[in-house]
Design a protein around this motif. Structure first.
Motif, PDB file in Angstrom:
ATOM      1  N   GLU A   1       9.594  21.718  49.981  1.00  0.00           N
ATOM      2  CA  GLU A   1      10.697  22.179  50.808  1.00  0.00           C
ATOM      3  C   GLU A   1      10.738  23.695  50.966  1.00  0.00           C
ATOM      4  O   GLU A   1      11.786  24.266  51.253  1.00  0.00           O
ATOM      5  CB  GLU A   1      12.020  21.661  50.241  1.00  0.00           C
ATOM      6  CG  GLU A   1      12.101  20.147  50.250  1.00  0.00           C
ATOM      7  CD  GLU A   1      13.498  19.613  50.019  1.00  0.00           C
ATOM      8  OE1 GLU A   1      14.449  20.414  50.058  1.00  0.00           O
ATOM      9  OE2 GLU A   1      13.644  18.405  49.799  1.00  0.00           O
TER      10      GLU A   1
ATOM     11  N   LYS B   1      16.261  18.165  56.674  1.00  0.00           N
ATOM     12  CA  LYS B   1      17.030  19.010  55.772  1.00  0.00           C
ATOM     13  C   LYS B   1      18.136  19.677  56.577  1.00  0.00           C
ATOM     14  O   LYS B   1      17.878  20.284  57.618  1.00  0.00           O
ATOM     15  CB  LYS B   1      16.136  20.060  55.108  1.00  0.00           C
ATOM     16  CG  LYS B   1      16.809  20.813  53.964  1.00  0.00           C
ATOM     17  CD  LYS B   1      15.795  21.644  53.193  1.00  0.00           C
ATOM     18  CE  LYS B   1      16.423  22.286  51.963  1.00  0.00           C
ATOM     19  NZ  LYS B   1      15.435  23.059  51.173  1.00  0.00           N
TER      20      LYS B   1
ATOM     21  N   THR C   1      22.462  22.781  50.993  1.00  0.00           N
ATOM     22  CA  THR C   1      21.424  22.104  51.763  1.00  0.00           C
ATOM     23  C   THR C   1      21.445  20.628  51.390  1.00  0.00           C
ATOM     24  O   THR C   1      21.718  20.267  50.243  1.00  0.00           O
ATOM     25  CB  THR C   1      20.029  22.691  51.493  1.00  0.00           C
ATOM     26  OG1 THR C   1      19.724  22.593  50.092  1.00  0.00           O
ATOM     27  CG2 THR C   1      19.968  24.150  51.913  1.00  0.00           C
TER      28      THR C   1
ATOM     29  N   SER D   1      19.137  17.100  51.689  1.00  0.00           N
ATOM     30  CA  SER D   1      17.796  16.575  51.959  1.00  0.00           C
ATOM     31  C   SER D   1      17.855  15.062  52.141  1.00  0.00           C
ATOM     32  O   SER D   1      18.470  14.358  51.333  1.00  0.00           O
ATOM     33  CB  SER D   1      16.841  16.917  50.810  1.00  0.00           C
ATOM     34  OG  SER D   1      16.752  18.324  50.629  1.00  0.00           O
TER      35      SER D   1
ATOM     36  N   THR E   1      23.216  25.274  46.721  1.00  0.00           N
ATOM     37  CA  THR E   1      23.159  23.971  46.068  1.00  0.00           C
ATOM     38  C   THR E   1      22.486  22.969  46.990  1.00  0.00           C
ATOM     39  O   THR E   1      22.839  22.866  48.165  1.00  0.00           O
ATOM     40  CB  THR E   1      24.570  23.470  45.713  1.00  0.00           C
ATOM     41  OG1 THR E   1      25.230  24.441  44.900  1.00  0.00           O
ATOM     42  CG2 THR E   1      24.509  22.146  44.972  1.00  0.00           C
ATOM     43  N   ASN E   2      21.512  22.233  46.456  1.00  0.00           N
ATOM     44  CA  ASN E   2      20.849  21.191  47.234  1.00  0.00           C
ATOM     45  C   ASN E   2      21.359  19.823  46.809  1.00  0.00           C
ATOM     46  O   ASN E   2      21.456  19.522  45.618  1.00  0.00           O
ATOM     47  CB  ASN E   2      19.329  21.244  47.049  1.00  0.00           C
ATOM     48  CG  ASN E   2      18.620  20.101  47.776  1.00  0.00           C
ATOM     49  OD1 ASN E   2      18.292  19.080  47.191  1.00  0.00           O
ATOM     50  ND2 ASN E   2      18.401  20.281  49.065  1.00  0.00           N
TER      51      ASN E   2
ATOM     52  N   LYS F   1      20.275  16.050  47.348  1.00  0.00           N
ATOM     53  CA  LYS F   1      19.304  15.094  47.857  1.00  0.00           C
ATOM     54  C   LYS F   1      19.954  13.718  47.842  1.00  0.00           C
ATOM     55  O   LYS F   1      20.294  13.178  46.790  1.00  0.00           O
ATOM     56  CB  LYS F   1      18.038  15.088  47.003  1.00  0.00           C
ATOM     57  CG  LYS F   1      16.990  14.108  47.524  1.00  0.00           C
ATOM     58  CD  LYS F   1      15.753  14.082  46.657  1.00  0.00           C
ATOM     59  CE  LYS F   1      14.746  13.070  47.186  1.00  0.00           C
ATOM     60  NZ  LYS F   1      13.547  12.979  46.328  1.00  0.00           N
TER      61      LYS F   1
ATOM     62  N   ASP G   1      18.848  25.102  45.087  1.00  0.00           N
ATOM     63  CA  ASP G   1      17.795  25.258  46.096  1.00  0.00           C
ATOM     64  C   ASP G   1      17.233  26.673  45.971  1.00  0.00           C
ATOM     65  O   ASP G   1      17.632  27.596  46.690  1.00  0.00           O
ATOM     66  CB  ASP G   1      18.355  25.014  47.494  1.00  0.00           C
ATOM     67  CG  ASP G   1      17.267  24.657  48.495  1.00  0.00           C
ATOM     68  OD1 ASP G   1      16.113  25.049  48.255  1.00  0.00           O
ATOM     69  OD2 ASP G   1      17.569  23.996  49.506  1.00  0.00           O
TER      70      ASP G   1
ATOM     71  N   GLU H   1      16.016  28.862  48.914  1.00  0.00           N
ATOM     72  CA  GLU H   1      16.982  29.325  49.910  1.00  0.00           C
ATOM     73  C   GLU H   1      17.887  30.425  49.374  1.00  0.00           C
ATOM     74  O   GLU H   1      18.789  30.870  50.077  1.00  0.00           O
ATOM     75  CB  GLU H   1      17.830  28.151  50.406  1.00  0.00           C
ATOM     76  CG  GLU H   1      17.047  27.115  51.193  1.00  0.00           C
ATOM     77  CD  GLU H   1      16.369  27.690  52.424  1.00  0.00           C
ATOM     78  OE1 GLU H   1      16.927  28.632  53.026  1.00  0.00           O
ATOM     79  OE2 GLU H   1      15.274  27.221  52.775  1.00  0.00           O
TER      80      GLU H   1
END
Length: 593
Positions: free
Chosen positions: A70, A196, A212, A214, A263-264, A266, A281, A284
């Motif tokens: 990513e 994403k 983000t 995913s 913060t990601n 998924k 993340d 990013e």
């Protein structure tokens, strides 16, 4: 973004908080995560989660595999179709309370209403988890299934009905405008079936978080028809996908431990439940530049805490109000209308240098009447010490720039809104024009003298940019706005590059070979794009990039009425040879003759 714009963020947020507090009084208090939680709080939290099938876990770091997968250079921005872009633009201008249309279902040509049977409603579950589950244990990130994924019509309509029901809820609509803002969506360059989303989430009125999300659709065949992935795959517009994602995770956002950086989330359906894998993340994270790097510029520094959200414009651009904005000593600069400004944030870690370039350019062009007015930079609000006895203040960081709000909007939207659509008879039997081309449009409602006035102002603005030693770099109709006095102003001076269809001919071979276009952006590329802008104004057409080249052979194909001298001036900009493109200063001089 649906245009039910509220006058201020705090007003809207307090209204939402009131709704939430009412729900809490009925359902009990919801507690967040914490390492030192009281025992009774933990029991109450466990009881509520058991009822709602939510199992939160502490976040963990990205796996190395996902980190590589990513990275931003492996992602490509989602390019909205003309219909999607127009729908988004219209939503920002419709009357309050008007609901936008949801994504049209991609029905096969033979399908009709009697043949469509909605799927039965089912209940989905949400699981917050930190376990990194591979989408396919026998498949690497560079190996993807080639078979097309199929979705039943019932699943499509179930997803559409779910989004439609949510959009009819005024609280849900307000939250999408105020708390869950879609900034950007991207897909993967390797063409794998993944997406994403880049979100700004307002956890509190003065606490905005970058998030983000995913999604992986590669194993859609193994998922139930009512899974989130199947719903998203059936939706066409990215904003509707964002709304569906928010609907799925809305009730559990308070259980997530957010990072101060990015913060990601998924999202993955497994065993009938939606799992949310929470990670930082790291790719990013933005290294915000210190305000000292532009210490040579004299411009106001506005703390973040003084900036009040009003509405989302597009991308990482917002309309805001500023409390106690410094008054100008220069009487030639008029004050903002209704205290409205534009806040522009750094979109990503790879855009910091472009952002600093734009700040320096705009500061040098503050007295240009046809470049957007620069009102200062926005700095981190924790950069000042509360008193003399406190610890030394952190170095102020540049978090965004403040621009004057152009109330009439983008020129591309003005041209589109004033198209004259031909009747069905005219569309099927167009009449020949003076150039021998066939006109598929009847022209524009905008008078010629107004379009010529804008063309002149745009060239003057470009002349000012080049005279100051800068280049615009992305000179399209989208980057020209109209202020409250109906004057054209140029925005986005950041050397970002050429969008598809706007590249000058000398860059074609470079693009084909995969070279970095930004390295070749300069005065001559600006001039070619200026020619495309002039052609669009002459024809009253908002999409010159979609017209077959050379544009100089297409005069009149959209029903335009540009005079001969204007066409000659435009041809100088659109020359195949960069050497033949006259400088903006000479173009302005010839325009004035």
């Amino acid at each position: 973004m649906w245009d039910r714009t509220l006058n201020s963020f705090n007003k809207g947020y307090h209204w939402l908080k009131k709704e939430e507090e009412g729900a809490r009084e009925q359902n009990g208090t919801r507690h967040g995560l914490g390492e030192d939680r009281e025992a009774n709080d933990g029991q109450e939290l466990a009881r509520r989660r058991a009822q709602s099938n939510v199992i939160p876990m502490l976040p963990k770091a990205f796996t190395f595999k996902r980190q590589n997968s990513e990275m931003r250079d492996r992602l490509m921005p989602h390019e909205p179709s003309p219909a999607e872009r127009r729908a988004h633009s219209t939503d920002r201008r419709v009357i309050p309370g008007h609901n936008h249309d949801i994504s049209p279902p991609p029905l096969p040509p033979y399908a009709s209403a009697p043949h469509i049977i909605p799927a039965p409603e089912t209940t989905s579950h949400l699981v917050l988890d930190d376990t990194e589950v591979s989408p396919n244990a026998n498949q690497t990130d560079n190996q993807y299934a080639e078979d097309d994924q199929s979705i039943s019509l019932g699943s499509i309509h179930q997803a559409l009905e779910s989004v439609a029901d949510s959009l009819e809820d005024p609280v849900f609509q307000a939250e999408l405008e105020l708390r869950w803002i879609l900034n950007l969506s991207m897909h993967f360059r390797d063409m794998s079936d993944r997406e994403k989303f880049f979100i700004t989430y307002a956890a509190e009125p003065n606490r905005w978080l970058r998030v983000t999300v995913s999604l992986d659709y590669r194993n859609l065949d193994s998922l139930p028809n009512d899974s989130l992935e199947a719903d998203l795959k059936s939706l066409h517009y990215q904003r509707d996908k964002s709304a569906r994602i928010y609907e799925a995770v809305r009730d559990s956002l308070s259980d997530i431990k957010w990072y101060d950086t990015v913060t990601n989330l998924k999202l993955q359906t497994q065993d009938g439940r939606l799992h949310v894998h929470v990670t930082e993340d790291v790719y990013e994270n933005i290294q915000y530049p210190a305000a000292s790097v532009i210490g040579h510029l004299e411009c106001p520094h506005i703390p973040e805490s003084d900036v009040e959200f009003d509405s989302h414009i597009s991308g990482f651009v917002y309309r805001v109000r500023v409390n106690g904005y410094p008054s100008h000593n220069d009487a030639s600069i008029s004050p903002p209308v209704d205290n409205l400004f534009i806040k522009k944030e750094i979109p990503g870690p790879d855009a910091v240098e472009e952002f600093l370039y734009e700040i320096n350019a705009l500061a040098s062009l503050r007295h240009s009447h046809h470049v957007v007015h620069f009102d200062g930079i926005i700095v981190s609000h924790d950069s000042q010490s509360p008193n003399a006895d406190s610890a030394p203040a952190e170095t102020p960081k540049i978090k965004g720039l403040l621009l004057r709000y152009a109330s009439k909007g983008a020129l591309i939207d003005i041209l589109y809104d004033n198209r004259i659509i031909p009747s069905p008879t005219q569309a099927h039997h167009p009449s020949p024009t003076s150039t021998g081309a066939l006109a598929d449009m009847d022209g524009t409602l905008l008078p010629l003298d107004l379009r010529l006035r804008w063309a002149y102002q745009i060239l003057v603005g470009l002349q000012d940019i080049h005279a100051a030693g800068f280049v615009q770099g992305d000179f399209t109709l989208s980057n020209i706005v109209l202020d409250s006095e109906n004057n054209a102003r140029i925005i986005d001076i950041n050397r970002r590059g050429c969008p598809v269809g706007w590249e000058p001919p000398e860059l074609a071979s470079i693009i084909k070979s995969g070279g970095r276009v930004a390295m070749y952006i300069g005065v001559k590329s600006d001039l070619f794009q200026a020619g495309m802008v002039l052609w669009g104004l002459g024809e009253g057409w908002d999409e010159p990039e979609r017209v077959e080249r050379p544009l100089t052979d297409r005069w009149g194909c959209k029903g335009g009425d540009a005079p001969g001298w204007f066409r000659d001036l435009t041809a100088m900009c659109l020359s195949e040879r960069p050497h033949d493109r006259l400088p903006a200063e000479e173009l302005v001089r010839r325009f004035e003759q």
